[in-house]
Design a protein around this motif. Structure first.
Motif, short mmCIF file in Angstrom:
data_model
loop_
_atom_site.label_atom_id
_atom_site.label_comp_id
_atom_site.label_asym_id
_atom_site.label_seq_id
_atom_site.Cartn_x
_atom_site.Cartn_y
_atom_site.Cartn_z
N ILE A 199 -6.57 5.87 1.97
CA ILE A 199 -5.31 5.25 2.39
C ILE A 199 -5.08 3.95 1.64
CG2 ILE A 199 -3.95 4.45 4.35
CD1 ILE A 199 -4.79 7.41 4.49
N THR A 200 -3.84 3.78 1.16
CA THR A 200 -3.41 2.54 0.52
C THR A 200 -2.22 1.99 1.29
OG1 THR A 200 -4.11 3.32 -1.66
CG2 THR A 200 -2.54 1.48 -1.60
N VAL A 201 -2.27 0.71 1.61
CA VAL A 201 -1.14 0.04 2.27
C VAL A 201 -0.63 -1.04 1.33
CG1 VAL A 201 -0.38 -1.38 4.21
CG2 VAL A 201 -1.98 0.51 4.60
N TYR A 202 0.69 -1.10 1.17
CA TYR A 202 1.31 -2.10 0.31
C TYR A 202 1.59 -3.38 1.10
CZ TYR A 202 1.56 1.05 -3.60
OH TYR A 202 1.21 1.87 -4.65
N TYR A 231 -3.85 -12.34 4.18
CA TYR A 231 -5.09 -11.65 3.80
C TYR A 231 -4.96 -11.19 2.36
CZ TYR A 231 -9.11 -8.49 4.18
OH TYR A 231 -10.32 -7.86 4.00
N GLN A 232 -5.80 -11.73 1.50
CA GLN A 232 -5.64 -11.51 0.06
C GLN A 232 -6.69 -10.61 -0.57
OE1 GLN A 232 -3.19 -12.69 -2.31
NE2 GLN A 232 -2.07 -12.87 -0.39
N GLN A 233 -7.55 -10.03 0.25
CA GLN A 233 -8.59 -9.16 -0.30
C GLN A 233 -7.99 -7.80 -0.71
OE1 GLN A 233 -11.67 -10.43 -0.84
NE2 GLN A 233 -10.68 -12.29 -0.08
N PRO A 234 -8.67 -7.07 -1.63
CA PRO A 234 -8.14 -5.78 -2.09
C PRO A 234 -8.44 -4.62 -1.14
CG PRO A 234 -10.15 -6.30 -3.26
CD PRO A 234 -9.84 -7.50 -2.41
N GLU A 235 -9.19 -4.92 -0.07
CA GLU A 235 -9.54 -3.85 0.86
C GLU A 235 -9.71 -4.42 2.26
OE1 GLU A 235 -13.47 -1.21 1.31
OE2 GLU A 235 -12.29 -0.65 -0.47
N TRP A 236 -9.35 -3.64 3.27
CA TRP A 236 -9.53 -4.06 4.67
C TRP A 236 -10.00 -2.85 5.48
CZ3 TRP A 236 -7.02 -2.36 9.16
CH2 TRP A 236 -7.25 -3.11 10.32
N ASN A 237 -11.21 -2.93 6.01
CA ASN A 237 -11.78 -1.84 6.81
C ASN A 237 -11.67 -0.48 6.12
OD1 ASN A 237 -12.74 -3.36 8.99
ND2 ASN A 237 -10.80 -3.26 10.07
N GLY A 238 -11.92 -0.48 4.81
CA GLY A 238 -11.86 0.77 4.06
C GLY A 238 -10.49 1.15 3.56
#
Length: 366
Positions: free
Chosen positions: A36-39, A46-53
């Motif tokens: 899953i990718t969220v835009y 929150y600036q990280q490239p991933e959140w909880n997978g």
């Protein structure tokens, strides 16, 4: 499946209903084995490239400089990035500023399914030209999508009659709240069952003015919390109008779900004034928080709450409820609404329905 979610300001939620929904849905789908990718807006906290997978793509969003016009550019940037990826499905949330770019969606390479949201063009905060544009944007949402999702039976019926399209009904969800913490009330100088409240964007169609007028008329002067961003033109209007009533407290937006759940749980009355759109996430969260709900009387609210709520249509009815109703008098309402959450609207049930929808439309992909 490889699925992208567009149409929100991003996750984790720092804004509103669609963002909260995207947060829960994305996390749940990842736990079920999907990519899953969220835009996200480039200005999201929150600036990280991933959140909880969940993979996050930050796109330039000039809304802070350009206002509403910036939302259109942000949606365009998200769609342009989608065109460079190999998604199986794109879930588009809403149509307000995205469907004008619908012709750019990569429909030859992946499937587009759109949650059609509520009847945005009915919102009285918009001028007639803007409302006409939103009606057109709604239409474009039916043109540039392969499948559609309705979050209420009322919206599903409307889409069928207005556009002759068959949409899948999947409501929003909530997690039952059954671990209250009375100590958190101290920071708001409140006592259990000693206050009333509402949570909403401060907009005319959410009937905040009607509710507060009723509060101002009521003989009962319990503290009344107004939870929602008030640094807006309409928010300033409301603060000025009710500045003489010391029991009305504008506390701003609160995005800590635990704090919100505790406030709802310990309130005497929770007012839900939303009158436009489908199933509002905050209504389901109120039901899950075991609060006594007094809702604006309309088909969207009554379809969900049925007979397990108090209702109002004007400020005099709000006044009457405040002066006569106590939570302890309506505990069966509270219990029945919690049962609805557990049996129908619990988030895992909703995520399962979305996954089934995705599996179904993916099976049609040639």
């Amino acid at each position: 499946m490889k699925i992208a979610i567009i149409g929100t300001r991003g996750i984790p939620n720092h804004y509103g209903g669609f963002e909260q929904f995207a947060e829960y849905l994305a996390k749940g789908l990842v736990e079920r084995g999907h990519e899953i990718t969220v835009y996200n807006s480039h200005s999201h906290p929150y600036q990280q490239p991933e959140w909880n997978g969940v993979k996050l793509v930050h796109c330039h969003d000039p809304e802070d400089k350009w206002g509403t016009a910036g939302q259109f550019i942000y949606d365009l940037n998200c769609i342009r990035h989608c065109r460079t990826q190999a998604y199986d499905i794109i879930l588009q949330l809403g149509y307000t500023s995205s469907t004008v770019w619908g012709w750019l969606l990569p429909r030859k390479n992946c499937i587009i399914t759109t949650n059609m949201d509520g009847l945005e063009w009915k919102r009285t905060k918009y001028s007639k030209p803007v409302r006409a544009f939103l009606k057109k944007a709604e239409y474009l949402g039916t043109v540039f999508s392969d499948y559609w999702i309705s979050d209420s039976l009322g919206i599903q019926d409307y889409l069928s009659k207005e556009y002759n399209i068959s949409s899948t009904y999947i409501p929003y969800g909530a997690f039952p709240f059954e671990s209250p913490d009375p100590e958190m009330l101290a920071q708001y100088e409140l006592t259990a069952s000693g206050f009333n409240m509402l949570i909403a964007r401060l907009e005319p169609e959410n009937n905040v003015d009607t509710i507060l007028e009723g509060v101002s008329k009521a003989a009962t002067k319990l503290p009344f919390l107004v939870v929602g961003k008030h640094a807006t033109h309409y928010g300033e209007y409301l603060k000025d109008k009710y500045k003489a009533f010391g029991n009305i407290r504008f506390v701003g937006g609160i995005y800590d779900i635990n704090a919100l759940n505790n406030l709802r749980y310990y309130s005497n009355l929770y007012f839900h004034g939303h009158s436009v759109g489908g199933t509002n996430p905050s209504l389901l969260e109120a039901m899950a928080s075991q609060t006594l709900i007094c809702a604006h009387k309309n088909e969207f609210n009554s379809t969900i709450l049925e007979g397990d709520a108090l209702y109002f249509s004007n400020s005099d009815e709000v006044k009457k409820v405040i002066d006569t109703a106590e939570k302890k008098m309506y505990l069966p309402y509270v219990s029945n609404n919690l049962d609805k959450i557990k049996n129908i609207y619990e988030w895992n049930n909703i995520i399962d329905q979305y996954e089934n929808h995705f599996k179904h439309i993916y099976s049609t992909k040639s």
